[in-house]
Design an enzyme around this catalytic site. Structure first.
Site, PDB file in Angstrom:
ATOM      1  CB  SER A  12     -16.960 -22.671   2.906  1.00 39.80           C
ATOM      2  OG  SER A  12     -15.594 -22.182   3.108  1.00 39.80           O
TER       3      SER A  12
HETATM    4  N1  LIG Z   1      -6.815 -20.947   4.026  1.00 38.09           N
HETATM    5  C1  LIG Z   1      -7.813 -20.507   3.377  1.00 38.09           C
HETATM    6  C2  LIG Z   1      -8.356 -21.816   2.864  1.00 38.09           C
HETATM    7  C3  LIG Z   1      -9.643 -21.450   1.940  1.00 38.09           C
HETATM    8  C4  LIG Z   1     -10.050 -22.403   1.009  1.00 38.09           C
HETATM    9  O1  LIG Z   1      -9.500 -23.334   0.567  1.00 38.09           O
HETATM   10  N2  LIG Z   1     -11.720 -22.480   0.890  1.00 38.09           N
HETATM   11  C5  LIG Z   1     -12.170 -23.294  -0.519  1.00 38.09           C
HETATM   12  C6  LIG Z   1     -13.677 -23.538   0.317  1.00 38.09           C
HETATM   13  S1  LIG Z   1     -13.695 -24.614   1.929  1.00 38.09           S
HETATM   14  C7  LIG Z   1     -12.203 -22.804  -1.510  1.00 38.09           C
HETATM   15  O2  LIG Z   1     -12.333 -21.714  -1.740  1.00 38.09           O
HETATM   16  N3  LIG Z   1     -12.206 -23.606  -2.365  1.00 38.09           N
HETATM   17  C8  LIG Z   1     -12.150 -23.063  -3.931  1.00 38.09           C
HETATM   18  C9  LIG Z   1     -10.863 -23.174  -4.602  1.00 38.09           C
HETATM   19  O3  LIG Z   1      -9.444 -23.631  -3.844  1.00 38.09           O
HETATM   20  O4  LIG Z   1     -10.845 -23.123  -5.773  1.00 38.09           O
HETATM   21  C10 LIG Z   1      -8.770 -19.883   4.174  1.00 38.09           C
HETATM   22  O5  LIG Z   1      -8.659 -20.321   5.415  1.00 38.09           O
HETATM   23  O6  LIG Z   1      -9.408 -18.734   3.846  1.00 38.09           O
END
Ligand SMILES: N[C@@H](CCC(=O)N[C@@H](CS)C(=O)NCC(=O)O)C(=O)O
Length: 443
Positions: A12
């Protein structure tokens, strides 16, 4: 020092941005893997840490901080020997904040728009309009890189954030050196960091490969409203705000300035007439977005960066609740500001951009569903009267500006489902002159 636990996944990008920050600060992280592909992030124990179910999440001796940008700022504020990676100076900090929000709202949001459907939607392809949307983000970054680093002459957390995404997505949507020479030179510069490959390079390559193989496994891969212009308000003010009433981030700045009792000299920008693409405006903001402020000789872009700057520079003691100094509360506010840029506003923009600027007459339902998911995520995050605790903060002002537009165009499917959100909107609508500064522009 308490143990720093990071709930993370090396694939990620935002998790890798935090890893780079920790390496730069010489901090050890106890990395607890969260496998998104097997749904670890949707399990009740993880939802207790972050109801918005995203990684990374930091646990600093029991203090829980979600959201990569908020975590990076928190780590520097709390543990760094100096402020080089996240300057204390309000102007320099605003430039770093703008770059961080560019990452969440543009770079990461557009990458996610491609990756999500392949990784979680079982789709085999990258629709050309989405690939093009990513290429446009490359162009914006290229034009932003006027110095050696994304927010000036020095390495900051904004570089970690931007490179974590760019290095990943470039493996999926090609980014030729001949077209984007500054981005390539900047990445080469970052590759000189002794921890770059371990903390970012390897994970970025791995993610791109994984996405392409997943796409192949899913099938065949192929890359294939009237804007209201506000009249100039004739206020005598040293601060010029370039904006349009229809712009949610522009309204967040107006709401904030109004609460601070700060008059603004409004310079109306007619986006449909292309005012934001004129050579004169591009000199102010090569990313051609509004709002922009010019405060004496200082020019700043990005609403989130601007509202923080205004509070830091002009806020009196009685305004300190808007962005308190305590690093934990601040981290929570930062996380919510990035939720606005990365989720709420970016999804609204996905919908409207092709219609407003591309002449598209399509009204895709999947983009409306994606947008409405934002209601659910915000509703679940609202445990108190306001987004962060029981006091109004910048997080509320930023999110309400976007939510008001979302509600005007795509009302909630079922208001009873989002009780906490509805109550919060109602609370916000009682802010002084709310109608004038937000509602009228939203509808
Ligand atoms: N703006 C957030 C974005 C985090 C994000 O969307 N992470 C993704 C992985 S790259 C995630 O956890 N996706 C799972 C979901 O949204 O359920 C950050 O920078 O922490």
């Amino acid at each position: 020092m308490p143990k720093l636990v990071l709930h993370t996944l090396h694939l990620s990008p935002p998790c890798r941005a935090v890893e780079m920050t920790a390496k730069a600060l010489g901090l050890e992280l106890d990395q607890q893997p969260v496998n998104l592909l097997t749904g670890d992030h949707l399990k009740p124990e993880f939802l207790k840490l972050n109801p918005q179910h995203t990684i990374p999440v930091l646990d600093d001796g029991g203090t829980i901080i979600p959201e990569s940008h908020a975590i990076m700022i928190y780590l520097v504020t709390k543990y760094a020997k100096d402020d080089a990676l996240y300057p204390k100076d309000a102007v320099k900090q605003a430039r770093v904040n703008a770059a961080l929000h560019f990452e969440s709202g543009v770079l990461f949001a557009r990458m996610r728009f491609i990756l999500e459907r392949i990784l979680f939607g079982g789709q085999p392809d990258i629709p050309e309009d989405r690939a093009e949307y990513v290429r446009k983000s490359y162009r914006l970054l290229e034009d932003t890189l006027v110095d050696a680093y994304v927010a000036g002459d020095h390495l900051t957390v904004a570089d970690f954030s931007c490179v974590s995404t760019i290095a990943s997505v470039a493996g999926v949507v090609p980014m030729e050196a001949s077209e984007y020479p500054k981005i390539h030179a900047w990445i080469d510069r970052l590759k000189q960091l002794p921890y770059y490959e371990e903390a970012n390079g390897s994970g970025a390559t791995e993610l791109a490969k994984f996405v392409l193989s997943k796409a192949e496994a899913n099938g065949t891969t192929r890359v294939s409203a009237t804007l209201h212009v506000i009249p100039r308000n004739g206020h005598m003010s040293n601060i010029k705000l370039y904006t349009a009433t229809l712009s949610p981030p522009g309204r967040a700045v107006q709401l904030t300035a109004h609460l601070l009792g700060l008059p603004l000299d409004i310079v109306p920008i007619d986006l449909m007439a292309g005012d934001h693409r004129t050579a004169e405006f591009l000199k102010l903001n090569p990313q051609h977005t509004i709002p922009v402020i010019a405060d004496g000789g200082i020019v700043l872009r990005d609403s989130h960066a601007i509202i923080i700057y205004l509070v830091q520079k002009y806020g009196k003691k009685e305004h300190s609740h808007l962005y308190p100094e305590d690093p934990v509360t601040r981290a929570k506010i930062n996380a919510a500001l990035h939720f606005d840029s990365g989720v709420l506003f970016s999804r609204l923009r996905f919908y409207f951009e092709p219609i407003l600027y591309g002449g598209s007459s399509e009204l895709p339902q999947h983009k409306i569903d994606y947008l409405r998911k934002g209601y659910e995520l915000l509703n679940d995050a609202l445990v108190d009267d306001y987004i962060v605790g029981n006091t109004l903060t910048l997080a509320d002002l930023s999110c309400i500006a976007t939510i008001a537009t979302m509600e005007a165009f795509f009302p909630m499917d079922d208001r009873a489902k989002y009780r906490k959100l509805v109550a919060w909107i109602d609370r916000m609508s009682r802010l002084p002159d709310y109608d004038r500064f937000n509602q009228q522009g939203a509808v």
